[in-house]
Design a protein around this motif. Structure first.
Motif, PDB file in Angstrom:
ATOM      1  N   LEU A 148      49.187  48.562  44.256  1.00  0.00           N
ATOM      2  CA  LEU A 148      50.090  48.207  43.293  1.00  0.00           C
ATOM      3  C   LEU A 148      49.631  49.564  42.214  1.00  0.00           C
ATOM      4  O   LEU A 148      50.604  50.230  41.500  1.00  0.00           O
ATOM      5  CB  LEU A 148      49.892  46.945  42.531  1.00  0.00           C
ATOM      6  CG  LEU A 148      50.691  46.869  41.465  1.00  0.00           C
ATOM      7  CD1 LEU A 148      52.004  46.897  41.538  1.00  0.00           C
ATOM      8  CD2 LEU A 148      50.355  45.210  40.784  1.00  0.00           C
ATOM      9  N   HIS A 149      48.508  49.667  41.858  1.00  0.00           N
ATOM     10  CA  HIS A 149      48.076  50.735  40.927  1.00  0.00           C
ATOM     11  C   HIS A 149      48.507  52.146  41.139  1.00  0.00           C
ATOM     12  O   HIS A 149      49.120  52.963  40.338  1.00  0.00           O
ATOM     13  CB  HIS A 149      46.540  50.809  40.645  1.00  0.00           C
ATOM     14  CG  HIS A 149      46.366  52.010  39.785  1.00  0.00           C
ATOM     15  ND1 HIS A 149      45.212  52.710  39.909  1.00  0.00           N
ATOM     16  CD2 HIS A 149      46.633  51.949  38.244  1.00  0.00           C
ATOM     17  CE1 HIS A 149      45.058  53.587  38.834  1.00  0.00           C
ATOM     18  NE2 HIS A 149      45.988  53.003  37.801  1.00  0.00           N
ATOM     19  N   GLY A 150      48.633  52.720  42.407  1.00  0.00           N
ATOM     20  CA  GLY A 150      49.349  53.839  42.920  1.00  0.00           C
ATOM     21  C   GLY A 150      50.701  53.660  42.509  1.00  0.00           C
ATOM     22  O   GLY A 150      51.177  54.667  41.943  1.00  0.00           O
ATOM     23  N   GLU A 151      51.504  52.671  42.707  1.00  0.00           N
ATOM     24  CA  GLU A 151      52.822  52.651  42.458  1.00  0.00           C
ATOM     25  C   GLU A 151      53.041  52.783  40.949  1.00  0.00           C
ATOM     26  O   GLU A 151      53.961  53.723  40.505  1.00  0.00           O
ATOM     27  CB  GLU A 151      53.591  51.293  42.749  1.00  0.00           C
ATOM     28  CG  GLU A 151      53.577  51.089  44.241  1.00  0.00           C
ATOM     29  CD  GLU A 151      53.963  49.852  44.649  1.00  0.00           C
ATOM     30  OE1 GLU A 151      54.511  49.048  43.756  1.00  0.00           O
ATOM     31  OE2 GLU A 151      53.856  49.242  45.990  1.00  0.00           O
ATOM     32  N   VAL A 152      52.233  52.136  40.022  1.00  0.00           N
ATOM     33  CA  VAL A 152      52.166  52.159  38.436  1.00  0.00           C
ATOM     34  C   VAL A 152      51.965  53.677  38.112  1.00  0.00           C
ATOM     35  O   VAL A 152      52.376  54.268  37.317  1.00  0.00           O
ATOM     36  CB  VAL A 152      51.092  51.027  38.148  1.00  0.00           C
ATOM     37  CG1 VAL A 152      51.129  51.362  36.653  1.00  0.00           C
ATOM     38  CG2 VAL A 152      51.640  49.716  38.447  1.00  0.00           C
ATOM     39  N   SER A 153      51.168  54.053  38.935  1.00  0.00           N
ATOM     40  CA  SER A 153      50.571  55.615  38.471  1.00  0.00           C
ATOM     41  C   SER A 153      51.762  56.576  38.674  1.00  0.00           C
ATOM     42  O   SER A 153      52.019  57.350  37.891  1.00  0.00           O
ATOM     43  CB  SER A 153      49.216  56.217  39.291  1.00  0.00           C
ATOM     44  OG  SER A 153      48.215  55.268  38.881  1.00  0.00           O
TER      45      SER A 153
END
Length: 855
Positions: free
Chosen positions: A382-387
């Motif tokens: 999820l953090h990859g998507e947010v980044s």
């Protein structure tokens, strides 16, 4: 009053105990239960008093106790066993890296971080970022990855927390005594300390280099508190995250530029540099500058070579977590440095700006790292998507899903966090390989074999220990606060060793919502004080000294806990540290984590709990978004994100209460004739079987090694030989492409035949592409097909290369090819794009170089 000179006093160990010094000086004891037990056996009270610091302990212990230990055959046998195992660990040539990648002669990786959390006595970390860095080094050591760490040695680490009479957080600072810590001051052949220097405006700052050994991995730490520096510069490494922006930028210059120079002074020449967060991003500039000097390269040429070996990991989706410095501050510290790079002021500042032409935009360390590193990643799916969403502007025209920021989900170092009791249980039923190969799922599937009664009794013992620890800690807190004896005596009755115990421990940032469980005190009181199914909650955590909102959260919990209906059911443990964390993640029944999605990058505390058989109850954020399944724990909400923060908090508080009342509490207290919570135990086994092989740092470091470290080293080696000729060629090609890209255009696209196709059928496409001065060898032309949503936007896209067929002359080329087969029915869209192409590129997405067909 100051002395005219100094000398060091070291412990006087009997000859038969001399190996204790070796064991104490290498931090491997921090993740080896047998070594810890050896030091406890020497003096268990002093072990606790020392803050779990064996170096201090050996210097403080009574000489008579050492002599007694030297005459104790049992102790000597224990010491001999630990020392032999320690020697075998250091000398082993059958590590994972050796087996998979040909020994320890691989490319050296330098891992830079502003903080490292290896053990509680070495207080140079603030929280999750540092603990993750410490676990990274430990797993690299266990796996045999050739890696060194680089950081700063702070005179004061993060603050010690205590609460006043009204529950407001106070901060106390404690100095680190480097000479009684597991550290070695590195020296020159003449015996003087090894130092490096860094230029600051109008002065040169020196730093001496200390070494901490974490198993096979060396951690090098810079310290400016030396007589050669002015009082202000001696203060530079005084405190982690202390001071203002000016202090912060000076520390980050020392970390990045000074850290790079320290490795040079040590004769180390890493091929790969890993920046753990943006604090270390200045090292990328120093890497470029040194390559320019050594090989006579331009900035652009050296940048290509340097970027090949740079990896960047971003750790926060919270905007305030990214360091930004005003242009005037950058001018103050980097005017001369900019000249040494051969850059104009505009071009230098553009490296840290999303919009290079916005003179008011501050210089962002995260942007600098993203622009210069060939490999960048977030720390969960999820953090990859947010980044990718946060930093999409750095790659104009590139679809969000293809922004070159990936993810490597964080993990935890199991041997540092799993209790000794669970260690023994795993040895018995999983076999010893769980320690060396925790990423092997077949090992964890054996958790199903663990007898339910044995698993449950082992966990109950850890809950007993947690309750005893919490009572002891609470008594100490009350006594330090000047509470009456009657109040202190009440601490003996708080908590119930048989009650369902929820743990919540983390940094008290407002988005983590520590008080979500407290929104309806009356309902909470009914849950906690149920006569037959009681529940209790243990909180711990620190707010940043300047975070008034976080401090109010601490106060709210403490004040609620003082009310009669909560006095025995809610406890707040002050001064959260690694020791408190271990008790909590090993002894709680449920790990509660309820950040406001999607602001939690990863959240490793829940992984530590899961490794101990503790079940997670969390919002679907960070790691739990990819880990959750109904059989392994509970999810709060359904991935909702709302602009109505208060409304979302209320809805998720209601969902939390509902989960506790309907699912969690009944599962815990549902007992059969054997008095075992069989449904709960099945959840524990499912959690161990499904989660442990993924969420550990051995898997994480293996992933970094194989996805990033080794490819980066290979690419750097390719660009560097001979004499950086390939880097020169790549930089020249990029300049040519950038200069000619303005003329690149998709002039027309034809698709046929027809406007309707059956599932599985192929679609042909042709396009006229204007390349100007470029040639088909410089580009890739792709036909993009994907489903379209109600807003006319692509939902997902598959790209198929089109092939050049002929030229119309004047730089125009005809391309055609067959598109991917559409696997499902529905409305699809298509387009054509042109991207740069070169075998030396890590990604085809070069900022500013993408051309799309016009609609």
């Amino acid at each position: 009053m100051k002395p005219i000179g100094t000398f060091k006093v070291v412990p006087a160990l009997p000859p038969t105990l001399e190996r204790l010094r070796d064991l104490a000086l290498n931090l491997r004891w921090a993740w080896n239960h047998d070594t810890i037990e050896l030091f406890r056996r020497l003096d268990s009270d002093l072990w606790e008093t020392s803050g779990h610091n064996p170096m201090w302990m050996l210097g403080a212990i009574d000489q008579a106790q050492l002599e007694a230990a030297a005459a104790d055959e049992g102790f000597l046998a224990h010491l001999d066993r630990v020392a032999r195992e320690f020697d075998a660990y250091l000398a082993a040539d059958n590590t994972w890296f050796h087996r998979q990648h040909g020994g320890s002669g691989g490319p050296l990786v330098a891992y830079f971080s502003a903080e490292f959390g290896l053990t509680e006595c070495l207080s140079i970390f603030a929280g999750g970022l540092g603990i993750l860095a410490g676990d990274h080094l430990k797993s690299a050591s266990d796996l045999g990855v050739p890696l060194v760490g680089v950081g700063l040695l702070y005179q004061r680490g993060y603050f010690r927390q205590y609460l006043n009479e009204v529950g407001w957080q106070q901060e106390a600072d404690v100095d680190n005594d480097f000479h009684t810590l597991p550290l070695t001051l590195l020296r020159q052949p003449d015996g003087t300390p090894l130092t490096i220097s860094v230029d600051y405006p109008g002065r040169v700052v020196a730093a001496q280099v200390w070494r901490a050994d974490a198993g096979r991995v060396a951690l090098y730490l810079l310290d400016t508190n030396i007589p050669a520096n002015s009082p202000a510069d001696r203060h530079l490494t005084f405190q982690l995250y202390g001071g203002d922006q000016d202090t912060r930028i000076q520390q980050e210059i020392l970390l990045g530029i000074g850290g790079y120079r320290a490795l040079e002074a040590l004769g180390l020449d890493p091929t790969v540099y890993h920046m753990n967060e943006g604090h270390a991003a200045f090292l990328a500039l120093e890497r470029v500058r040194r390559l320019m000097e050594h090989y006579g390269l331009s900035f652009a040429e050296a940048r290509e070579a340097a970027s090949a070996g740079l990896i960047f990991t971003t750790h926060t989706p919270v905007e305030a977590g990214h360091d930004r410095f005003p242009a005037e501050l950058m001018d103050h510290y980097f005017t001369a440095y900019t000249r040494s790079l051969g850059l104009s002021r505009h071009d230098f500042l553009a490296l840290g700006r999303q919009n290079p032409y916005n003179d008011y935009e501050p210089f962002c360390m995260t942007i600098l790292a993203l622009r210069l590193a060939d490999h960048s990643n977030g720390v969960s799916r999820l953090h990859g998507e947010v980044s990718r969403h946060m930093w999409q502007g750095l790659w104009p025209g590139v679809p969000k899903a293809e922004i070159p920021i990936g993810h490597v989900t964080n993990g935890v170092h199991f041997q540092s966090w799993i209790s000794q009791e669970m260690n023994h249980l795993y040895d018995r039923y999983l076999g010893p390989r769980w320690r060396e190969e925790p990423a092997d799922q077949s090992i964890w599937l054996r958790a199903a074999r663990i007898p339910g009664e044995e698993l449950w009794r082992t966990h109950e013992r850890r809950r007993d220990r947690l309750v005893a620890f919490a009572r002891r800690r609470l008594r100490e807190q009350l006594a330090q606060r000047g509470a009456s004896q009657s109040e202190i005596d009440i601490a003996e009755d708080v908590l119930d060793p048989n009650a369902l115990t929820l743990g919540f421990a983390r940094r008290f940032a407002p988005y983590k919502r520590a008080t979500l469980l407290l929104r309806d005190p009356a309902r909470l009181a009914r849950i906690l004080n149920h006569p037959e199914r009681p529940v209790q909650v243990i909180f711990a955590g620190k707010a940043h000294p300047r975070d008034e909102g976080g401090k109010r959260l601490c106060q709210e919990i403490v004040q609620l806990a003082r009310r009669p209906e909560f006095r025995r059911r809610i406890v707040f443990l002050e001064d959260y540290d690694l020791a408190v964390a271990r008790y909590l993640v090993q002894g709680a029944d449920v790990w509660l984590n309820n950040p406001r999605r999607p602001q939690e990058a990863s959240g490793t505390s829940g992984m530590k709990a899961a490794a101990n058989g503790v079940l997670n109850l969390s919002t679907l954020d960070g790691w739990w978004d990819e880990a959750y399944r109904p059989e392994v724990g509970w999810a709060i909400g359904r991935r909702e994100v709302s602009d109505d923060v208060a409304g979302q908090d209320q809805a998720e508080a209601e969902a939390l209460y509902e989960l506790l009342e309907r699912d969690v509490v009944p599962a815990f207290y549902e007992r059969g004739a054997d008095r075992l919570p069989r449904r709960w135990i099945s959840h524990m086994k499912a959690s161990l079987s499904s989660l442990c092989h993924l969420f550990n740092t051995h898997r994480m470091v293996q992933e970094y090694t194989e996805r990033f470290y080794l490819p980066a080293a290979a690419r750097y080696t390719c660009l560097a030989q001979p004499g950086m000729s390939e880097a020169r060629r790549l930089a020249g090609w990029k300049a040519q492409v950038a200069g000619g890209w303005g003329a690149v255009a998709v002039e027309s696209v034809t698709v046929g035949p027809g406007r309707e196709y059956q599932v599985g059928s192929e679609t042909r496409a042709a396009a006229r592409i204007r390349l100007g001065v470029l040639t088909p060898a410089d580009v890739t032309v792709e036909f993009c097909v994907g489903r379209v949503n109600a807003y006319g936007e692509f939902v997902d896209v598959e790209a198929t290369p089109l092939q050049p067929q002929e030229t119309d002359g004047g730089g125009v080329y005809l391309y055609d090819g067959t598109a991917v087969r559409c696997r499902t029915s529905g409305l699809y869209g298509y387009t054509v794009r042109v991207l740069p192409h070169h075998d030396g590129l890590t990604t085809p997405f070069v900022p500013g170089c993408i051309a799309w067909a016009k609609g």
